[in-house]
Design a protein around this motif. Structure first.
Motif, PDB file in Angstrom:
ATOM      1  N   GLY A 324       0.823  -1.161  -0.121  1.00  0.00           N
ATOM      2  CA  GLY A 324      -0.043  -0.115  -0.153  1.00  0.00           C
ATOM      3  C   GLY A 324       1.030   1.200   0.037  1.00  0.00           C
ATOM      4  O   GLY A 324       1.800   1.459   0.897  1.00  0.00           O
ATOM      5  N   ASN A 325       0.551   2.035  -0.958  1.00  0.00           N
ATOM      6  CA  ASN A 325       1.373   3.353  -1.141  1.00  0.00           C
ATOM      7  C   ASN A 325       1.143   4.105   0.116  1.00  0.00           C
ATOM      8  O   ASN A 325       2.090   4.793   0.812  1.00  0.00           O
ATOM      9  N   HIS A 326       0.084   4.427   0.658  1.00  0.00           N
ATOM     10  CA  HIS A 326      -0.240   5.131   1.917  1.00  0.00           C
ATOM     11  C   HIS A 326       0.311   4.604   3.119  1.00  0.00           C
ATOM     12  O   HIS A 326       1.166   5.541   3.776  1.00  0.00           O
ATOM     13  N   LYS A 327       0.583   3.255   3.170  1.00  0.00           N
ATOM     14  CA  LYS A 327       0.987   2.645   4.384  1.00  0.00           C
ATOM     15  C   LYS A 327       2.557   2.904   4.210  1.00  0.00           C
ATOM     16  O   LYS A 327       3.301   3.375   5.270  1.00  0.00           O
ATOM     17  N   VAL A 328       3.197   2.781   3.163  1.00  0.00           N
ATOM     18  CA  VAL A 328       4.861   2.732   3.211  1.00  0.00           C
ATOM     19  C   VAL A 328       5.352   3.921   3.330  1.00  0.00           C
ATOM     20  O   VAL A 328       6.216   4.103   3.660  1.00  0.00           O
ATOM     21  N   LYS A 329       4.392   4.923   2.679  1.00  0.00           N
ATOM     22  CA  LYS A 329       4.810   6.463   2.690  1.00  0.00           C
ATOM     23  C   LYS A 329       4.729   7.017   4.064  1.00  0.00           C
ATOM     24  O   LYS A 329       5.622   7.552   4.705  1.00  0.00           O
ATOM     25  N   LYS A 330       3.792   6.372   5.150  1.00  0.00           N
ATOM     26  CA  LYS A 330       3.732   6.833   6.442  1.00  0.00           C
ATOM     27  C   LYS A 330       4.968   6.246   7.067  1.00  0.00           C
ATOM     28  O   LYS A 330       5.308   6.972   7.919  1.00  0.00           O
ATOM     29  N   ILE A 331       5.155   5.121   7.079  1.00  0.00           N
ATOM     30  CA  ILE A 331       6.441   4.621   7.598  1.00  0.00           C
ATOM     31  C   ILE A 331       7.626   5.077   7.391  1.00  0.00           C
ATOM     32  O   ILE A 331       8.258   5.465   8.423  1.00  0.00           O
ATOM     33  N   ALA A 332       7.635   5.494   5.998  1.00  0.00           N
ATOM     34  CA  ALA A 332       8.826   6.200   5.453  1.00  0.00           C
ATOM     35  C   ALA A 332       8.965   7.628   6.194  1.00  0.00           C
ATOM     36  O   ALA A 332      10.050   7.945   6.717  1.00  0.00           O
ATOM     37  N   SER A 333       7.898   8.187   6.454  1.00  0.00           N
ATOM     38  CA  SER A 333       8.026   9.602   6.948  1.00  0.00           C
ATOM     39  C   SER A 333       8.148   9.402   8.365  1.00  0.00           C
ATOM     40  O   SER A 333       8.853  10.360   8.743  1.00  0.00           O
ATOM     41  N   GLN A 334       7.893   8.576   9.111  1.00  0.00           N
ATOM     42  CA  GLN A 334       8.007   8.349  10.626  1.00  0.00           C
ATOM     43  C   GLN A 334       9.652   8.044  10.839  1.00  0.00           C
ATOM     44  O   GLN A 334      10.374   8.568  11.728  1.00  0.00           O
ATOM     45  N   LEU A 335      10.104   7.203  10.002  1.00  0.00           N
ATOM     46  CA  LEU A 335      11.873   6.977   9.934  1.00  0.00           C
ATOM     47  C   LEU A 335      12.280   8.305   9.690  1.00  0.00           C
ATOM     48  O   LEU A 335      13.372   8.334  10.486  1.00  0.00           O
ATOM     49  N   GLY A 339      15.237  10.766  11.716  1.00  0.00           N
ATOM     50  CA  GLY A 339      16.540  11.087  11.365  1.00  0.00           C
ATOM     51  C   GLY A 339      16.960  10.208  10.340  1.00  0.00           C
ATOM     52  O   GLY A 339      18.413  10.336  10.059  1.00  0.00           O
ATOM     53  N   PHE A 340      16.628   9.149   9.855  1.00  0.00           N
ATOM     54  CA  PHE A 340      16.758   8.117   8.834  1.00  0.00           C
ATOM     55  C   PHE A 340      16.315   8.479   7.515  1.00  0.00           C
ATOM     56  O   PHE A 340      15.098   8.516   7.328  1.00  0.00           O
ATOM     57  N   GLU A 341      17.380   8.366   6.734  1.00  0.00           N
ATOM     58  CA  GLU A 341      16.665   8.752   5.083  1.00  0.00           C
ATOM     59  C   GLU A 341      16.604   7.397   4.779  1.00  0.00           C
ATOM     60  O   GLU A 341      17.356   6.849   4.043  1.00  0.00           O
ATOM     61  N   VAL A 342      15.289   6.922   4.691  1.00  0.00           N
ATOM     62  CA  VAL A 342      14.973   5.962   4.090  1.00  0.00           C
ATOM     63  C   VAL A 342      13.684   6.195   3.163  1.00  0.00           C
ATOM     64  O   VAL A 342      12.645   6.785   3.432  1.00  0.00           O
ATOM     65  N   LYS A 343      13.839   5.586   1.940  1.00  0.00           N
ATOM     66  CA  LYS A 343      12.909   6.126   0.703  1.00  0.00           C
ATOM     67  C   LYS A 343      11.916   5.111   0.645  1.00  0.00           C
ATOM     68  O   LYS A 343      12.114   3.721   0.528  1.00  0.00           O
ATOM     69  N   PRO A 344      10.573   5.513   0.500  1.00  0.00           N
ATOM     70  CA  PRO A 344       9.448   4.287   0.069  1.00  0.00           C
ATOM     71  C   PRO A 344       9.536   4.041  -1.469  1.00  0.00           C
ATOM     72  O   PRO A 344       9.908   5.023  -2.248  1.00  0.00           O
ATOM     73  N   ILE A 345       9.185   2.895  -1.901  1.00  0.00           N
ATOM     74  CA  ILE A 345       9.291   2.462  -3.293  1.00  0.00           C
ATOM     75  C   ILE A 345       7.834   2.216  -3.588  1.00  0.00           C
ATOM     76  O   ILE A 345       7.280   1.331  -2.722  1.00  0.00           O
ATOM     77  N   LEU A 346       7.259   2.968  -4.283  1.00  0.00           N
ATOM     78  CA  LEU A 346       5.759   2.829  -4.568  1.00  0.00           C
ATOM     79  C   LEU A 346       5.221   2.359  -5.780  1.00  0.00           C
ATOM     80  O   LEU A 346       6.073   2.106  -6.773  1.00  0.00           O
ATOM     81  N   ALA A 347       4.149   1.817  -5.984  1.00  0.00           N
ATOM     82  CA  ALA A 347       3.468   1.328  -7.185  1.00  0.00           C
ATOM     83  C   ALA A 347       3.316   2.684  -8.067  1.00  0.00           C
ATOM     84  O   ALA A 347       3.086   3.804  -7.450  1.00  0.00           O
ATOM     85  N   PRO A 348       3.560   2.640  -9.236  1.00  0.00           N
ATOM     86  CA  PRO A 348       3.917   1.636 -10.372  1.00  0.00           C
ATOM     87  C   PRO A 348       5.334   1.322 -10.379  1.00  0.00           C
ATOM     88  O   PRO A 348       5.611   0.606 -11.350  1.00  0.00           O
ATOM     89  N   THR A 349       6.328   2.045  -9.667  1.00  0.00           N
ATOM     90  CA  THR A 349       7.715   1.317  -9.664  1.00  0.00           C
ATOM     91  C   THR A 349       7.557  -0.092  -9.432  1.00  0.00           C
ATOM     92  O   THR A 349       8.719  -0.657 -10.073  1.00  0.00           O
ATOM     93  N   VAL A 350       6.952  -0.509  -8.250  1.00  0.00           N
ATOM     94  CA  VAL A 350       6.942  -2.046  -8.232  1.00  0.00           C
ATOM     95  C   VAL A 350       5.547  -2.355  -8.016  1.00  0.00           C
ATOM     96  O   VAL A 350       4.503  -1.258  -8.220  1.00  0.00           O
ATOM     97  N   PRO A 351       4.920  -3.448  -8.355  1.00  0.00           N
ATOM     98  CA  PRO A 351       3.748  -4.159  -8.716  1.00  0.00           C
ATOM     99  C   PRO A 351       2.766  -3.493  -7.364  1.00  0.00           C
ATOM    100  O   PRO A 351       3.416  -3.577  -6.335  1.00  0.00           O
ATOM    101  N   GLU A 352       1.388  -3.520  -7.624  1.00  0.00           N
ATOM    102  CA  GLU A 352       0.649  -2.935  -6.553  1.00  0.00           C
ATOM    103  C   GLU A 352       0.806  -4.170  -5.465  1.00  0.00           C
ATOM    104  O   GLU A 352       0.646  -5.189  -5.882  1.00  0.00           O
ATOM    105  N   GLY A 353       0.730  -3.878  -4.482  1.00  0.00           N
ATOM    106  CA  GLY A 353       0.926  -4.885  -3.330  1.00  0.00           C
ATOM    107  C   GLY A 353       2.293  -5.341  -2.791  1.00  0.00           C
ATOM    108  O   GLY A 353       2.521  -6.211  -2.045  1.00  0.00           O
ATOM    109  N   GLN A 354       3.260  -5.011  -3.453  1.00  0.00           N
ATOM    110  CA  GLN A 354       4.668  -4.900  -3.436  1.00  0.00           C
ATOM    111  C   GLN A 354       5.270  -3.891  -2.855  1.00  0.00           C
ATOM    112  O   GLN A 354       6.644  -3.770  -3.099  1.00  0.00           O
ATOM    113  N   GLU A 355       4.699  -2.790  -2.751  1.00  0.00           N
ATOM    114  CA  GLU A 355       5.304  -1.539  -1.964  1.00  0.00           C
ATOM    115  C   GLU A 355       6.323  -1.902  -1.108  1.00  0.00           C
ATOM    116  O   GLU A 355       5.933  -2.655   0.067  1.00  0.00           O
ATOM    117  N   ARG A 356       7.197  -1.038  -0.785  1.00  0.00           N
ATOM    118  CA  ARG A 356       8.357  -1.467   0.165  1.00  0.00           C
ATOM    119  C   ARG A 356       9.187  -0.123   0.695  1.00  0.00           C
ATOM    120  O   ARG A 356       9.266   0.887   0.064  1.00  0.00           O
TER     121      ARG A 356
END
Length: 383
Positions: A324-335, A339-356
């Protein structure tokens, strides 16, 4: 002038799916997102050595002045390509302006009309774009599934007697998953069916092998692979790429690869940086630090209970699947707030359901940083 309606609609759809891309300035957070695995991109010794090399060789110009076939083929290219070929135990090497240019140039020019390309379904966009420009037929096989690949080869050979050459295409480290295929099995299949194996080593250079030479060479398969694509914007911390192969292949690319022929060459400074970065691979202690960090990070995933989230990886890339784009973006923002630069990888860069969340490890990350970022991930995901 307004953007055409059809284009605006496509942008609006990205907004609705929370998948709109935007350009952000580099942050000062703890780096778990860049591809600068060995820290070469910000290595002052490499910066200074490059300048000294240029001055010592009287290369005091800013640009190549033209394509390499016109006026841009300065002597640094000759020296650097020779060094790269020797380093990788290849007969020859040809430098391209980027990994994207190298893949588009190779796959659009080399496979011919009666040829067939079989590529891993998770191959990089640059490979897929090059394949689309080719006149060859192409089919994807399931990710790292060698039974599926073999079945497809057998089926194609039965259906098409006029088929000329089969190209098997993969990556030695996949950029979104960080996993590595069984190269030995791919070599066996290529030999069994007289196919040509092509491997993109973009995320393996500077990471695998005793001197960061990549997966193929570290497993002693350099003479079993038709072409290797080495990209310098990751482990080497600079820019450009090279295709490795025999002298005939390089001559063919010089004559037919459009992304090589019709572009201005790299500047002397860019080529010198590539050479100096390669020379540093021979003497750097950063590679061992990176390998130690990869081992530690994998141990901590197990210890902190987050291992089930991650795709199995022994590379510098570690992806935690959080659908889920919303979920992975939220956790990335929390990280990022921690102070940690961690990026979310969203659909359509990866298939829907494989966001990371994609964690990139470096030689300069500390054990404390790795423990803290994984601990924070555990808290945000499971609390």
């Amino acid at each position: 002038m307004k953007l055409p309606h059809s284009l605006q609609e496509k942008l609006n759809l990205r907004v609705q799916k929370q998948a709109l891309r935007s350009l952000l300035l580099h942050s000062e957070e703890i780096d778990f997102s860049s591809n600068d695995y060995l820290g070469f991109a910000k290595n002052e010794e490499i910066f200074e050595a490059t300048h000294k090399y240029l001055v010592a060789n009287n290369q005091k110009i800013n640009g190549a002045t033209g394509s390499r076939l016109i006026s841009g083929n300065h002597n640094l290219y000759v020296v650097t390509e020779k060094y790269i070929a020797e380093f990788h135990q290849s007969e020859a090497a040809l430098i391209f302006n980027s990994g994207y240019d190298a893949n588009v140039g190779f796959f659009s020019a080399v496979p011919q009309r009666n040829d067939v390309i079989l590529y891993d379904e998770l191959c990089h966009a640059s490979i897929r774009d090059g394949i689309q420009m080719s006149h060859a037929k192409s089919y994807k096989f399931q990710h790292n599934d060698y039974e599926d690949l073999e079945n497809k080869i057998i089926k194609l050979q039965i259906q098409n007697a006029k088929q000329e050459t089969i190209y098997i295409v993969t990556e030695s480290v996949f950029s979104m998953d960080g996993d590595t295929p069984n190269i030995e099995k791919l070599v066996q299949l290529s030999e069994k069916f007289k196919a040509l194996l092509v491997v993109d080593e973009a995320h393996a250079l500077g990471v695998f092998g005793e001197k960061g030479e990549g997966v193929i060479q570290s497993q002693q398969f350099q003479n079993k692979v038709f072409a290797r694509i080495m990209t310098f914007g990751k482990g080497l911390g600079c820019h450009g790429a090279a295709i490795l192969g025999n002298a005939d292949l390089i001559e063919y690319l010089v004559n037919f690869a459009r992304s090589f022929i019709y572009t201005t060459g790299l500047s002397p400074h860019s080529v010198a940086t590539i050479l100096v970065a390669y020379q540093n691979l021979n003497q750097s202690t950063e590679l061992q630090k990176l390998k130690d960090n990869i081992s530690f990070f994998n141990q901590q995933k197990q210890f902190l209970g987050v291992k089930p989230l991650f795709v199995y990886s022994k590379s510098a890339i570690h992806s935690a699947i959080l659908p889920g784009n919303h979920k992975v973006k939220k956790i990335a923002s929390q990280l990022q707030e921690k102070g940690f630069e961690v990026k979310p990888i969203l659909a359509p860069t990866v298939p829907e359901g494989q966001e990371r969340l994609r964690f990139c490890l470096h030689s300069y990350n500390t054990e404390r940083e790795m423990q803290e970022v994984l601990s924070a991930l555990s808290n945000f995901v499971f609390d």
